[in-house]
Design a protein around this motif. Sequence first.
Motif, PDB file in Angstrom:
ATOM      1  N   GLU A  91      65.953 103.852   3.220  1.00  0.00           N
ATOM      2  CA  GLU A  91      64.757 103.036   3.488  1.00  0.00           C
ATOM      3  C   GLU A  91      63.517 103.904   3.643  1.00  0.00           C
ATOM      4  OE1 GLU A  91      64.676  99.760   6.185  1.00  0.00           O
ATOM      5  OE2 GLU A  91      66.836  99.397   6.000  1.00  0.00           O
ATOM      6  N   TRP A  92      63.696 105.068   4.251  1.00  0.00           N
ATOM      7  CA  TRP A  92      62.559 105.978   4.403  1.00  0.00           C
ATOM      8  C   TRP A  92      62.067 106.448   3.038  1.00  0.00           C
ATOM      9  CZ3 TRP A  92      61.561 111.229   3.470  1.00  0.00           C
ATOM     10  CH2 TRP A  92      60.404 111.728   4.088  1.00  0.00           C
ATOM     11  N   MET A  93      62.986 106.655   2.122  1.00  0.00           N
ATOM     12  CA  MET A  93      62.589 107.048   0.767  1.00  0.00           C
ATOM     13  C   MET A  93      61.734 105.961   0.111  1.00  0.00           C
ATOM     14  SD  MET A  93      66.240 108.835  -0.137  1.00  0.00           S
ATOM     15  CE  MET A  93      66.115 108.850  -1.917  1.00  0.00           C
ATOM     16  N   ASP A  94      62.013 104.705   0.394  1.00  0.00           N
ATOM     17  CA  ASP A  94      61.166 103.616  -0.113  1.00  0.00           C
ATOM     18  C   ASP A  94      59.757 103.735   0.463  1.00  0.00           C
ATOM     19  OD1 ASP A  94      62.952 102.278  -1.778  1.00  0.00           O
ATOM     20  OD2 ASP A  94      63.752 101.049  -0.155  1.00  0.00           O
ATOM     21  N   ARG A  95      59.661 104.066   1.731  1.00  0.00           N
ATOM     22  CA  ARG A  95      58.332 104.227   2.352  1.00  0.00           C
ATOM     23  C   ARG A  95      57.595 105.420   1.759  1.00  0.00           C
ATOM     24  NH1 ARG A  95      58.938 101.942   8.509  1.00  0.00           N
ATOM     25  NH2 ARG A  95      60.570 100.436   8.022  1.00  0.00           N
ATOM     26  N   LEU A  96      58.348 106.469   1.448  1.00  0.00           N
ATOM     27  CA  LEU A  96      57.745 107.624   0.797  1.00  0.00           C
ATOM     28  C   LEU A  96      57.226 107.239  -0.588  1.00  0.00           C
ATOM     29  CD1 LEU A  96      57.226 110.685   1.149  1.00  0.00           C
ATOM     30  CD2 LEU A  96      59.402 111.073  -0.029  1.00  0.00           C
ATOM     31  N   ALA A  97      57.965 106.372  -1.274  1.00  0.00           N
ATOM     32  CA  ALA A  97      57.515 105.915  -2.593  1.00  0.00           C
ATOM     33  C   ALA A  97      56.210 105.141  -2.481  1.00  0.00           C
ATOM     34  CB  ALA A  97      58.594 105.033  -3.242  1.00  0.00           C
ATOM     35  N   HIS A 125      51.719 118.742   4.139  1.00  0.00           N
ATOM     36  CA  HIS A 125      52.799 117.753   4.170  1.00  0.00           C
ATOM     37  C   HIS A 125      53.833 118.020   5.259  1.00  0.00           C
ATOM     38  CE1 HIS A 125      51.825 117.092  -0.342  1.00  0.00           C
ATOM     39  NE2 HIS A 125      51.226 116.179   0.389  1.00  0.00           N
ATOM     40  N   ALA A 126      53.511 118.885   6.217  1.00  0.00           N
ATOM     41  CA  ALA A 126      54.496 119.253   7.239  1.00  0.00           C
ATOM     42  C   ALA A 126      55.117 118.056   7.957  1.00  0.00           C
ATOM     43  CB  ALA A 126      53.874 120.216   8.247  1.00  0.00           C
ATOM     44  N   PRO A 127      54.340 117.019   8.346  1.00  0.00           N
ATOM     45  CA  PRO A 127      54.978 115.890   9.046  1.00  0.00           C
ATOM     46  C   PRO A 127      56.043 115.191   8.204  1.00  0.00           C
ATOM     47  CG  PRO A 127      52.595 115.824   9.333  1.00  0.00           C
ATOM     48  CD  PRO A 127      52.868 116.862   8.289  1.00  0.00           C
ATOM     49  N   VAL A 128      55.796 115.046   6.908  1.00  0.00           N
ATOM     50  CA  VAL A 128      56.766 114.384   6.039  1.00  0.00           C
ATOM     51  C   VAL A 128      57.999 115.270   5.854  1.00  0.00           C
ATOM     52  CG1 VAL A 128      57.162 113.541   3.691  1.00  0.00           C
ATOM     53  CG2 VAL A 128      55.048 112.971   4.871  1.00  0.00           C
ATOM     54  N   THR A 129      57.786 116.569   5.723  1.00  0.00           N
ATOM     55  CA  THR A 129      58.913 117.490   5.587  1.00  0.00           C
ATOM     56  C   THR A 129      59.797 117.442   6.831  1.00  0.00           C
ATOM     57  OG1 THR A 129      57.608 118.955   4.171  1.00  0.00           O
ATOM     58  CG2 THR A 129      59.557 119.909   5.218  1.00  0.00           C
ATOM     59  N   GLU A 130      59.177 117.426   8.015  1.00  0.00           N
ATOM     60  CA  GLU A 130      59.943 117.357   9.260  1.00  0.00           C
ATOM     61  C   GLU A 130      60.716 116.052   9.357  1.00  0.00           C
ATOM     62  OE1 GLU A 130      56.998 117.959  12.250  1.00  0.00           O
ATOM     63  OE2 GLU A 130      56.620 120.052  11.664  1.00  0.00           O
ATOM     64  N   ALA A 131      60.108 114.955   8.922  1.00  0.00           N
ATOM     65  CA  ALA A 131      60.789 113.659   8.959  1.00  0.00           C
ATOM     66  C   ALA A 131      61.990 113.664   8.021  1.00  0.00           C
ATOM     67  CB  ALA A 131      59.817 112.548   8.579  1.00  0.00           C
ATOM     68  N   ALA A 132      61.818 114.232   6.834  1.00  0.00           N
ATOM     69  CA  ALA A 132      62.927 114.308   5.885  1.00  0.00           C
ATOM     70  C   ALA A 132      64.078 115.120   6.460  1.00  0.00           C
ATOM     71  CB  ALA A 132      62.447 114.912   4.565  1.00  0.00           C
ATOM     72  N   GLU A 133      63.759 116.249   7.084  1.00  0.00           N
ATOM     73  CA  GLU A 133      64.809 117.074   7.692  1.00  0.00           C
ATOM     74  C   GLU A 133      65.537 116.314   8.801  1.00  0.00           C
ATOM     75  OE1 GLU A 133      66.154 119.836   6.928  1.00  0.00           O
ATOM     76  OE2 GLU A 133      64.772 120.799   5.529  1.00  0.00           O
ATOM     77  N   ARG A 146      76.236 114.870   1.339  1.00  0.00           N
ATOM     78  CA  ARG A 146      76.816 116.189   1.179  1.00  0.00           C
ATOM     79  C   ARG A 146      76.103 117.171   2.108  1.00  0.00           C
ATOM     80  NH1 ARG A 146      76.036 116.977  -4.886  1.00  0.00           N
ATOM     81  NH2 ARG A 146      77.113 118.949  -4.511  1.00  0.00           N
ATOM     82  N   PRO A 147      76.812 118.158   2.625  1.00  0.00           N
ATOM     83  CA  PRO A 147      76.185 119.097   3.552  1.00  0.00           C
ATOM     84  C   PRO A 147      75.224 120.048   2.845  1.00  0.00           C
ATOM     85  CG  PRO A 147      78.479 119.696   3.157  1.00  0.00           C
ATOM     86  CD  PRO A 147      78.266 118.386   2.493  1.00  0.00           C
ATOM     87  N   GLY A 148      74.232 120.515   3.603  1.00  0.00           N
ATOM     88  CA  GLY A 148      73.360 121.575   3.133  1.00  0.00           C
ATOM     89  C   GLY A 148      72.133 121.149   2.359  1.00  0.00           C
ATOM     90  N   VAL A 149      71.903 119.850   2.199  1.00  0.00           N
ATOM     91  CA  VAL A 149      70.720 119.390   1.458  1.00  0.00           C
ATOM     92  C   VAL A 149      69.485 119.596   2.330  1.00  0.00           C
ATOM     93  CG1 VAL A 149      69.589 117.440   0.335  1.00  0.00           C
ATOM     94  CG2 VAL A 149      72.081 117.673   0.224  1.00  0.00           C
ATOM     95  N   THR A 150      68.462 120.205   1.766  1.00  0.00           N
ATOM     96  CA  THR A 150      67.227 120.452   2.513  1.00  0.00           C
ATOM     97  C   THR A 150      66.135 119.475   2.081  1.00  0.00           C
ATOM     98  OG1 THR A 150      66.304 121.995   0.891  1.00  0.00           O
ATOM     99  CG2 THR A 150      67.801 122.908   2.567  1.00  0.00           C
ATOM    100  N   ALA A 151      65.058 119.441   2.852  1.00  0.00           N
ATOM    101  CA  ALA A 151      63.917 118.605   2.475  1.00  0.00           C
ATOM    102  C   ALA A 151      63.360 119.032   1.127  1.00  0.00           C
ATOM    103  CB  ALA A 151      62.838 118.680   3.553  1.00  0.00           C
ATOM    104  N   ASP A 152      63.318 120.349   0.874  1.00  0.00           N
ATOM    105  CA  ASP A 152      62.845 120.822  -0.427  1.00  0.00           C
ATOM    106  C   ASP A 152      63.725 120.295  -1.557  1.00  0.00           C
ATOM    107  OD1 ASP A 152      60.697 122.186   0.597  1.00  0.00           O
ATOM    108  OD2 ASP A 152      61.669 124.155   0.568  1.00  0.00           O
TER     109      ASP A 152
END
Length: 202
Positions: A91-97, A125-133, A146-152
């Motif tokens: 759902e957050w990805m929809d908001r990012l879209a 974009h630091a706030p969005v990166t932190e939210a993604a993490e 899956r483990p290990g996926v980063t915001a980048d």
Amino acid sequence: MPQRKDAPLRSDAQRNRERILEVALAELTRAADAPLSAIAKKAGVGQGTFYRHFPSREALVLEIYRHEMQQVADSAAPLLESREPDRALREWMDRLARFAMTKAGLADALRQATSAPGKPAKPGHAPVTEAAELLLRAAERAGTIRPGVTADDLFLAIGGLWTLGPHDDWQRRTTRLLDFVMDGLRVGAPGTPSTPGTPGGR
């Protein structure tokens, strides 16, 4: 007496500011050079009130951008409180879209506000990166991605969002893209075994 007036004044000022941002987003998306006087009029505030909040066109445009981005970032924690981590992430990805479409709509206004020498830079974009993490780590702990996926990693995977515009049937196209990405994130998740007919199934 003045102390009793302070809180209502602050509340009124906040409502004025929010209304200006709402109207300005719509107007500047339609026309990057929309007159500030017209924005103030549609927002129902006087010129003095408008310029107290936003002393220049650049200040207004950059605050719209920052405000919309911060709203996306701030939505992550409440989503995690009310949904399973993988659903919160999706759902957050929809908001990012939707933010991507805001950015596309404001592209001309942002270029005007930041391109000239001495103009301010776009907010980071630091706030969005932190939210993604935050969302990725919660979903990882729950075993649903899956483990290990980063915001980048996530932003690279959904990079197609930034190529779409608000007039490109974006809702259907972004839903399809984000569903693909979410399916990919689930492959290899310890709590989501592969099944026939799904990616990674046997």
